[in-house]
Design a protein around this motif. Structure first.
Motif, PDB file in Angstrom:
ATOM      1  N   TYR A 165      48.974  39.419  33.426  1.00  0.00           N
ATOM      2  CA  TYR A 165      47.872  40.109  32.860  1.00  0.00           C
ATOM      3  C   TYR A 165      47.793  40.018  31.304  1.00  0.00           C
ATOM      4  CZ  TYR A 165      45.316  44.163  31.238  1.00  0.00           C
ATOM      5  OH  TYR A 165      44.360  45.097  30.858  1.00  0.00           O
ATOM      6  N   TRP A 169      44.620  38.247  29.181  1.00  0.00           N
ATOM      7  CA  TRP A 169      43.946  39.518  28.446  1.00  0.00           C
ATOM      8  C   TRP A 169      43.872  38.630  26.871  1.00  0.00           C
ATOM      9  CZ3 TRP A 169      42.688  41.162  32.683  1.00  0.00           C
ATOM     10  CH2 TRP A 169      41.996  42.061  33.100  1.00  0.00           C
ATOM     11  N   GLU A 532      47.401  34.536  36.937  1.00  0.00           N
ATOM     12  CA  GLU A 532      46.159  35.047  36.335  1.00  0.00           C
ATOM     13  C   GLU A 532      44.839  35.664  37.087  1.00  0.00           C
ATOM     14  OE1 GLU A 532      45.148  32.892  32.603  1.00  0.00           O
ATOM     15  OE2 GLU A 532      46.819  32.994  31.849  1.00  0.00           O
ATOM     16  N   VAL A 535      46.018  38.426  39.372  1.00  0.00           N
ATOM     17  CA  VAL A 535      46.096  39.565  38.911  1.00  0.00           C
ATOM     18  C   VAL A 535      44.596  40.168  38.390  1.00  0.00           C
ATOM     19  CG1 VAL A 535      46.569  40.771  36.393  1.00  0.00           C
ATOM     20  CG2 VAL A 535      48.359  39.786  37.728  1.00  0.00           C
TER      21      VAL A 535
END
Ligand code: MFN
Ligand code: ZN
Ligand code: ZN
Length: 570
Positions: A165, A169, A532, A535
């Protein structure tokens, strides 16, 4: 273009150079160890030469700044100048316009600033602002400490998912590292509450601040990010918060630093910001005192920690922080106009003016606590000079803070002549501390240490191959006593003789002679693309239900970051 800065007195602590007479050479945008006979000579005989300054923590771009500028026209009217051949007009004191921010850092000899709080949801806007700040490179830190997804993963101790995550991000927001502000406390503020203790939990999340911080620290080291977690602990600005601060510092002792090469330059696993605001004793402002000796002692014994100070400078400033509940507390104390903002699912913020006065006992205590931290933390490599601009005072006051650190005489004069309230003497150890920083110490806390702690491998030192980011100051250190001349120290560090950025002369004799676009430094973790994607797929139902923006509008696209310095972390 080749240049030779001739005969300066060089302070380059990362290379062990402490006040040696030396030539510094650069070609195009890089430091080199030799140049041809055609090199242009800049005579800086006997003047101070240092790498350009690096600010590890300031608030210079993003929605909080815009709110501050809009609702404090009285601040924007200060410091106004007319347009010149090289500059747009300047405006603002504590919340200057974006171009003004670039000019003022550049005049002080700075080249890089970490923007300490970027909500991912408002990252696009933050980048737009960064793009209008000239002359300095900016590394924005996305906020993770009250993010709903982070809190859920931390509760379940899902470190692998949380790592994916965070890495996703950082890419989505084009951010540099992990910032945590009042973990769980800003979320609690959504319900009119706060958390004070480290083991308090956020309402409805059943996860504690400790769990969030430890999970994010593990993630940071697992990913091998160049910077460590960067934390603003719980209970900021409250008497008696020293215990929570030390608990926070102690809580990551068992987490080993990453062995990945991307993290090898730094030593710390936690950078704790604006320590001054976290080092108070007592149970109310009436009986408040200094926790600086305890905090300093803890840091002195633990090399896995670094910090910056958040020095109070006795100015009328604007405070702004993702610590929304704390700003409400300040509003209750001062009654000044106050703005509050929620950033859905991620964080919040508060903004309120603060008039720090040397006649005010509490503000004087804060001033003295900051200086105690500077003087009691032994290793300058563990500490950086900040005012948490604009929270303790605007960054243009760094030269004044430098003058206080270099002159015990000046500090004692302020205390003995009652320029400051007697609480400085009665409630802190400041008057007993006669340590004085030398120019090498100043070079450490304003450039070498922040560069190392931030994890940069291209700046903060005058190493061949590094960026030609250089500052020259109009002081002859071998003929000058900073202890006896604090005013001259302040003046010289306010107006660099030369500021050179990427090999270009931007400031000469304290004036801007050229501007250039800033770079944005962000971290690109590679190798976790599948995790990624998984998620993002997992959280998509949550995103669609709770966010009011569309996923397709959330991401910071490449064109928002026209001059990236992308740090690939394998
Ligand atoms: C970080 O974001 C970040 O944070 C940081 O202002 C920030 O007056 C944002 O209401 C603050 N003062 C007191 O209670 C003091 C006690 C007072 C009293 O009322 O008794 N005492 C005195 O006046 C002393 C007089 C006697 C003496 O001893 O001299 C409060 C008040 C205050 C306190 C106000 N607190 C807030 C501070 C915290 C956090 C600012 C900013 C903060 C910003 N970010 O004979 C004799 O000796 C006489 C004695 C005297 C007497 O009685 O007269 C982000 O990212
Ligand atoms: Zn903070
Ligand atoms: Zn801050």
């Amino acid at each position: 273009m080749e240049y030779i800065l001739k005969n300066g007195i060089v302070y380059d602590p990362a290379n062990g150079v402490n006040g040696e007479k030396k030539d510094i050479m650069f070609k195009d945008d890089k430091i080199v160890d030799s140049v041809s006979d055609n090199a242009k000579v800049i005579d800086v005989t006997d003047k101070i030469v240092m790498p350009a300054g690096v600010d590890i923590h300031a608030h210079i771009a993003g929605p909080k700044l815009v709110v501050g500028r809009l609702y404090r026209p009285e601040d924007s009217r200060r410091g106004v100048t007319q347009k010149t051949a090289h500059e747009k007009g300047e405006s603002g004191f504590s919340i200057p316009s974006c171009p003004t921010t670039g000019y003022r850092y550049s005049r002080m000899g700075y080249g890089t600033v970490c923007e300490a709080a970027m909500p991912p949801l408002e990252a696009k806007h933050t980048h737009e602002e960064i793009n209008t700040i000239p002359n300095i490179d900016v590394a924005p830190l996305p906020l993770f400490g009250n993010n709903w997804v982070v809190m859920e993963y931390a509760k379940e101790n899902k470190i692998d998912e949380l790592a994916a995550y965070v890495s996703a991000w950082l890419k989505l927001s084009k951010g540099y590292g992990i910032k945590i502000v009042n973990p769980c406390g800003t979320e609690a503020w959504g319900w009119g509450m706060n958390v004070h203790g480290y083991d308090d939990s956020a309402p409805y999340f059943d996860v504690t601040s400790r769990q969030v911080v430890r999970a994010l620290t593990k993630v940071n080291e697992k990913l091998g990010l160049p910077h460590s977690i960067h934390i603003h602990p719980n209970d900021l600005g409250h008497p008696g918060n020293t215990g929570t601060t030390i608990e926070t510092l102690a809580s990551v002792k068992d987490i080993a630093k990453s062995t990945l090469p991307s993290a090898s330059i730094r030593d710390q696993v936690m950078h704790c910001t604006h320590l001054q605001f976290h080092s108070y004793t007592g149970t109310s402002w009436k009986n408040a005192g200094s926790g600086a000796p305890d905090v300093a002692k803890f840091i002195n014994h633990n090399k896995y920690l670094t910090g910056d100070v958040g020095q109070v400078t006795f100015d009328e400033t604007t405070t702004m922080t993702a610590d929304g509940p704390m700003e409400y507390d300040l509003y209750k104390l001062s009654g000044l106009k106050w703005a509050n903002k929620d950033v859905e699912c991620e964080t919040g913020s508060g903004i309120i003016p603060c008039i720090y006065s040397p006649k005010n006992p509490v503000n004087t205590l804060q001033w003295a606590v900051g200086l105690e931290l500077f003087l009691l933390i032994n290793d300058p490599w563990q500490l950086c000079l900040t005012t948490d601009s604009p929270n303790g005072g605007p960054f243009i006051r760094y030269p004044r803070v430098i003058s206080w650190l270099m002159s015990n005489k000046r500090r004692m004069e302020m205390i003995e002549n009652r320029e400051v309230h007697k609480w400085a003497e009665k409630r802190t150890t400041l008057a007993t501390l006669d340590r004085e920083y030398d120019f090498n110490d100043i070079a450490i806390i304003t450039r070498a240490a922040p560069a190392k702690i931030d994890g940069y491998t291209d700046r903060g030192a005058l190493t061949p191959g590094f960026k030609a980011d250089i500052a020259v100051y109009d002081i002859k250190p071998n003929e000058f006593d900073p202890s006896r001349n604090p005013k001259e120290v302040e003046k010289a560090f306010s107006r660099a003789l030369y500021t050179i950025k990427d090999g270009q002369i931007l400031v000469k004799d304290g004036e801007i002679v050229q501007t250039k676009p800033s770079h944005t430094i962000w971290t690109n973790v590679t190798g976790l693309e599948d995790q990624e994607a998984k998620v993002i797929e997992d959280i998509m139902p949550f995103f669609k239900q709770y966010y009011s923006v569309k996923w397709s509008n959330y991401k910071v696209h490449d064109h928002y970051v026209p001059n990236p310095i992308k740090i690939d972390v394998p």
